[in-house]
Write an enzyme that holds these catalytic residues in place. Structure first.
Site, PDB file in Angstrom:
ATOM      1  NE  ARG A  60      -2.607  -2.174   2.620  1.00 54.70           N
ATOM      2  CZ  ARG A  60      -2.766  -2.415   3.901  1.00 54.70           C
ATOM      3  NH1 ARG A  60      -3.462  -1.602   4.629  1.00 54.70           N
ATOM      4  NH2 ARG A  60      -2.219  -3.469   4.448  1.00 54.70           N
ATOM      5  CD  GLU A  97       0.251  -9.937  17.771  1.00 54.21           C
ATOM      6  OE1 GLU A  97      -0.129  -9.408  16.701  1.00 54.21           O
ATOM      7  OE2 GLU A  97      -0.505 -10.275  18.688  1.00 54.21           O
TER       8      GLU A  97
END
Ligand code: AMP
Length: 173
Positions: A60, A97
């Site tokens: 993006r 994560e």
């Protein structure tokens, strides 16, 4: 003026997984006026900075980086996910994560001392742009700013980036 553009960002709860409030910029991109206003605002911010390269992060980041580079008369450099760039690359791994991910840049993409801004659509924890900064620094580029359309302030990513370059974002959440 940018309020109309900001209203075009929508939040999708629990995407791509539970607990994430995903900022969907597709309605903004679909609105020609809003998209233009966002690019114009970014270009105005950096117009007098003599930027040589806009470094955009897959994928993006490209949607902002390409029109911004065009407006600034700067080159566009792609930071990509592993295995996509065809020539010799620098590669950096960074923590997610769960597990790690990696980014790559062409080794010959930036000459030493060139003035660079790094752009992505959104700043969350800052891990992605920090990794991209490492690549630019290895090539000898001078990072003038880290720029984003959206900053998730509550994640304090900006603090992680303060030693790299000033952080600039258009919209805060
Ligand atoms: P981070 O490395 O944590 O700063 O994450 C930034 C990257 O993940 C950017 O490329 C974003 O496009 C994407 N991202 C992270 N959180 C979100 C979110 N809430 N909405 C949309 N994109 C996100």
């Amino acid at each position: 003026m940018l309020e109309n553009a900001e209203k075009k960002i929508r939040t999708i709860l629990d995407f791509p997984k539970e607990g994430i409030a995903f900022k969907d910029i597709t309605p903004l991109l679909q609105d020609g006026q809003a998209y233009r206003e966002v690019i114009d605002a970014l270009a105005k911010k950096f117009a007098s900075e003599q930027i040589d390269y806009v470094v955009a992060i897959e994928s993006r980041g490209y949607l902002l980086g390409a029109p911004l580079a065009y407006k600034l008369g700067a080159g566009l450099v792609l930071v990509r996910k592993p295995g996509k760039l065809p020539a010799a690359v620098e590669r950096v791994e960074y923590e997610l994560e769960y597990g790690t991910d990696a980014l790559e840049i062409h080794k010959d993409a930036i000459e030493k001392g060139k003035r660079v801004i790094i752009i992505d659509d959104l700043l969350a924890t800052g891990g992605t742009v920090k990794a991209a900064s490492e690549l630019v620094t290895r090539l000898g580029g001078k990072i003038v700013s880290l720029a984003f359309m959206i900053e998730l302030k509550f994640l304090h990513g900006r603090e992680k980036l303060s030693t790299i370059a000033p952080v600039y974002s258009l919209f805060d959440y």
